[in-house]
Design a protein around this motif. Structure first.
Motif, PDB file in Angstrom:
ATOM      1  N   GLN A  84      32.173 -21.474  73.042  1.00 24.16           N
ATOM      2  CA  GLN A  84      32.790 -22.732  72.640  1.00 24.16           C
ATOM      3  C   GLN A  84      31.844 -23.557  71.773  1.00 24.16           C
ATOM      4  N   ARG A  85      30.602 -23.659  72.220  1.00 21.27           N
ATOM      5  CA  ARG A  85      29.613 -24.451  71.487  1.00 21.27           C
ATOM      6  C   ARG A  85      29.273 -23.803  70.153  1.00 21.27           C
ATOM      7  N   GLN A  86      29.202 -22.486  70.139  1.00 23.46           N
ATOM      8  CA  GLN A  86      28.828 -21.777  68.915  1.00 23.46           C
ATOM      9  C   GLN A  86      29.957 -21.765  67.893  1.00 23.46           C
ATOM     10  N   ILE A  87      31.192 -21.758  68.364  1.00 22.73           N
ATOM     11  CA  ILE A  87      32.328 -21.904  67.445  1.00 22.73           C
ATOM     12  C   ILE A  87      32.244 -23.258  66.753  1.00 22.73           C
ATOM     13  N   ALA A  88      31.983 -24.302  67.535  1.00 24.96           N
ATOM     14  CA  ALA A  88      31.879 -25.659  66.972  1.00 24.96           C
ATOM     15  C   ALA A  88      30.744 -25.751  65.954  1.00 24.96           C
ATOM     16  N   ALA A  89      29.706 -24.953  66.150  1.00 22.80           N
ATOM     17  CA  ALA A  89      28.569 -24.961  65.225  1.00 22.80           C
ATOM     18  C   ALA A  89      28.801 -24.087  64.005  1.00 22.80           C
ATOM     19  N   GLY A  90      29.975 -23.438  63.938  1.00 22.75           N
ATOM     20  CA  GLY A  90      30.308 -22.622  62.776  1.00 22.75           C
ATOM     21  C   GLY A  90      29.568 -21.308  62.707  1.00 22.75           C
ATOM     22  N   LEU A  91      29.247 -20.734  63.859  1.00 24.49           N
ATOM     23  CA  LEU A  91      28.436 -19.515  63.882  1.00 24.49           C
ATOM     24  C   LEU A  91      29.246 -18.227  63.819  1.00 24.49           C
ATOM     25  N   TYR A  92      30.594 -18.325  63.914  1.00 29.36           N
ATOM     26  CA  TYR A  92      31.422 -17.120  63.962  1.00 29.36           C
ATOM     27  C   TYR A  92      32.498 -17.111  62.890  1.00 29.36           C
ATOM     28  N   GLN A  93      32.946 -15.913  62.566  1.00 29.09           N
ATOM     29  CA  GLN A  93      34.071 -15.720  61.659  1.00 29.09           C
ATOM     30  C   GLN A  93      35.373 -15.764  62.446  1.00 29.09           C
ATOM     31  N   GLY A 120      43.690 -20.774  70.864  1.00 25.48           N
ATOM     32  CA  GLY A 120      44.415 -19.858  70.012  1.00 25.48           C
ATOM     33  C   GLY A 120      43.792 -18.493  69.894  1.00 25.48           C
ATOM     34  N   ASN A 121      42.691 -18.281  70.632  1.00 19.09           N
ATOM     35  CA  ASN A 121      41.983 -16.986  70.567  1.00 19.09           C
ATOM     36  C   ASN A 121      41.730 -16.577  69.114  1.00 19.09           C
ATOM     37  N   GLN A 122      41.168 -17.503  68.353  1.00 19.55           N
ATOM     38  CA  GLN A 122      40.957 -17.265  66.926  1.00 19.55           C
ATOM     39  C   GLN A 122      39.658 -16.542  66.604  1.00 19.55           C
ATOM     40  N   TYR A 123      38.662 -16.673  67.496  1.00 21.72           N
ATOM     41  CA  TYR A 123      37.333 -16.182  67.155  1.00 21.72           C
ATOM     42  C   TYR A 123      36.824 -15.044  68.036  1.00 21.72           C
ATOM     43  N   ALA A 124      37.455 -14.815  69.168  1.00 18.72           N
ATOM     44  CA  ALA A 124      36.861 -13.874  70.116  1.00 18.72           C
ATOM     45  C   ALA A 124      37.910 -13.101  70.899  1.00 18.72           C
ATOM     46  N   ILE A 125      37.490 -11.949  71.388  1.00 14.58           N
ATOM     47  CA  ILE A 125      38.278 -11.067  72.246  1.00 14.58           C
ATOM     48  C   ILE A 125      37.507 -10.903  73.549  1.00 14.58           C
ATOM     49  N   ASN A 126      38.190 -11.010  74.692  1.00 15.72           N
ATOM     50  CA  ASN A 126      37.457 -10.793  75.933  1.00 15.72           C
ATOM     51  C   ASN A 126      37.022  -9.336  76.074  1.00 15.72           C
ATOM     52  N   TYR A 127      35.779  -9.171  76.457  1.00 20.76           N
ATOM     53  CA  TYR A 127      35.218  -7.842  76.713  1.00 20.76           C
ATOM     54  C   TYR A 127      35.236  -7.551  78.210  1.00 20.76           C
ATOM     55  N   MET A 128      34.513  -8.371  78.982  1.00 18.75           N
ATOM     56  CA  MET A 128      34.478  -8.230  80.427  1.00 18.75           C
ATOM     57  C   MET A 128      34.581  -9.617  81.064  1.00 18.75           C
ATOM     58  N   TRP A 129      35.025  -9.653  82.307  1.00 16.11           N
ATOM     59  CA  TRP A 129      35.026 -10.918  83.050  1.00 16.11           C
ATOM     60  C   TRP A 129      34.607 -10.627  84.481  1.00 16.11           C
ATOM     61  N   PHE A 130      34.104 -11.660  85.144  1.00 17.89           N
ATOM     62  CA  PHE A 130      33.456 -11.418  86.427  1.00 17.89           C
ATOM     63  C   PHE A 130      33.268 -12.739  87.160  1.00 17.89           C
ATOM     64  N   THR A 131      32.738 -12.642  88.362  1.00 18.74           N
ATOM     65  CA  THR A 131      32.502 -13.834  89.167  1.00 18.74           C
ATOM     66  C   THR A 131      31.032 -13.924  89.550  1.00 18.74           C
ATOM     67  N   THR A 132      30.645 -15.110  89.995  1.00 16.30           N
ATOM     68  CA  THR A 132      29.315 -15.359  90.559  1.00 16.30           C
ATOM     69  C   THR A 132      29.471 -15.439  92.070  1.00 16.30           C
ATOM     70  N   GLY A 133      28.689 -14.652  92.787  1.00 14.00           N
ATOM     71  CA  GLY A 133      28.851 -14.652  94.233  1.00 14.00           C
ATOM     72  C   GLY A 133      27.609 -14.188  94.950  1.00 14.00           C
ATOM     73  N   LEU A 134      27.794 -13.632  96.144  1.00 11.27           N
ATOM     74  CA  LEU A 134      26.699 -13.239  97.006  1.00 11.27           C
ATOM     75  C   LEU A 134      26.618 -11.723  97.109  1.00 11.27           C
ATOM     76  N   ALA A 135      25.487 -11.174  96.703  1.00 15.68           N
ATOM     77  CA  ALA A 135      25.198  -9.757  96.877  1.00 15.68           C
ATOM     78  C   ALA A 135      24.178  -9.632  97.998  1.00 15.68           C
ATOM     79  N   TYR A 136      24.363  -8.643  98.874  1.00 21.05           N
ATOM     80  CA  TYR A 136      23.498  -8.609 100.043  1.00 21.05           C
ATOM     81  C   TYR A 136      23.361  -7.189 100.597  1.00 21.05           C
TER      82      TYR A 136
END
Length: 362
Positions: A84-93, A120-136
């Motif tokens: 989001q921040r990098q799109i605003a900075a004009g870093l992507y096509q 509008g999903n104009q700049y990126a495609i999701n590759y992977m998604w995940f959660t933050t949790g507890l590994a033990y």
């Protein structure tokens, strides 16, 4: 002589053409341990495009490279708030979606969540998604919790519980975006809060936990868990299951598990984007489109234990991964997942300062 000259010219053009063909390349900058290596080999075999593949282990490293300009990279994989921040900075096509025939395979719900960062999903495609949790470590956790295993952020934020794990080692992600949001959620505050009083409360809570943390790092915990060097980590789902698999392969009697805490947690999205100054744009499109093939996306999930953004890949994902609610959450668990927006500059500065205080105790 004339025919000889024509022959020499034809030979030179043939050699030059071959050289040009051999020079086709795509420069990829991605997170470590985040792709099936054979996928890269198959892409090159099919397209003739060589993949130069570099890795990083924090969004900050990627962002520093992008802001410096002329990175030479064609495909990068930023997480949502940084995107989001990098799109605003004009870093992507902006993506030319006509060049991505496999867009039809994407997961509408996941792309909808990505739209919070990329309208509008104009700049990126999701590759992977995940959660933050507890590994033990299952055995060591049960020894310390009276036969139970962790299911709550209490294990991190209640000192009397976390102290039980000090002797066997605790690692925590070096990621303020993750840790501040889950601390805020635990405090029953808005996990996306910009209020400095809220953020200070979260930092204080994290500071108390820090006294019992062996190390802050965003990748070393995988092998540390797998080898039995530590017994508890605040980590990412896919990495945690990689630790599980590595321990199993080592046959060292270490069993690693992962849980999404009952209070809810952060859902993170890593996304494919093309930098503004990418030198090999056509090759970048070819690589991204290749990754969106259902069979390729499934293989990357099977190799990494991260859920991917290609809905059509689910029938091809290994059953033990697909049925694991910590990787592919059920609707009730999905409802407890949240996302957070990019911080504004003032909030980012405050967060950075507070995170330094958390880690150093100063």
């Amino acid at each position: 002589m004339r025919s000889f000259g024509v022959l020499i010219c034809a030979l030179w053009l043939w050699l030059a053409g071959g050289a040009i063909a051999q020079e086709r390349v795509v420069n990829v900058y991605n997170w470590s341990d985040y792709i099936d290596p054979k996928v890269i080999e198959e892409f090159t075999k099919e397209t003739g495009v060589k993949v130069v593949y570099d890795t990083y282990d924090s969004n900050e490293v990627l962002e520093t490279r992008l802001l410096a300009g002329k990175t030479g990279y064609d495909v990068v994989v930023p997480s949502g708030p940084f995107l989001q921040r990098q799109i605003a900075a004009g870093l992507y096509q902006k993506l030319d979606k006509a060049k991505l025939k496999n867009l039809k395979n994407l997961w509408p719900e996941v792309m909808g969540r990505l739209a919070a960062y990329d309208p509008g999903n104009q700049y990126a495609i999701n590759y992977m998604w995940f959660t933050t949790g507890l590994a033990y470590d299952v055995e060591k956790a049960r020894e310390r919790l009276g036969g139970e295993t962790p299911n709550s952020w209490d294990v991190v934020f209640r000192p009397e519980i976390l102290k039980k794990f000090v002797d066997c080692g605790v690692y925590v992600l070096d990621s303020p975006e993750d840790l501040f949001s889950v601390a805020l959620q635990y405090l029953r505050l808005n996990p996306d809060s910009r209020n400095q009083n809220d953020l200070k409360r979260a930092a204080d809570l994290l500071g108390v936990a820090r006294r019992n943390v062996k190390k802050f790092h965003s990748s070393e915990y995988i092998n540390a868990l797998a080898s039995g060097d530590i017994c508890l980590a605040v980590g990412w789902s896919g990495d945690s299951f990689q630790a599980h698999n590595r321990a199993r392969e080592a046959q060292n009697d270490v069993v690693i598990d992962y849980v999404i805490p009952k209070e809810g947690t952060l859902m993170s999205l890593d996304n494919l984007a093309i930098p503004k100054d990418a030198p090999h744009v056509e090759e970048a499109y070819a690589f991204i489109d290749f990754l969106m093939r259902p069979e390729i996306a499934a293989r990357n999930t099977n190799a990494t234990n991260f859920a991917n953004g290609v809905l059509a890949s689910k029938p091809l994902v290994n059953k033990d991964i697909l049925d694991n609610k910590a990787i592919y959450p059920d609707p009730a668990t999905m409802a407890r997942l949240f996302t957070v927006r990019a911080y504004d500059p003032a909030t980012q500065k405050f967060i950075t300062r507070e995170w330094t205080r958390v880690k150093t105790g100063k």
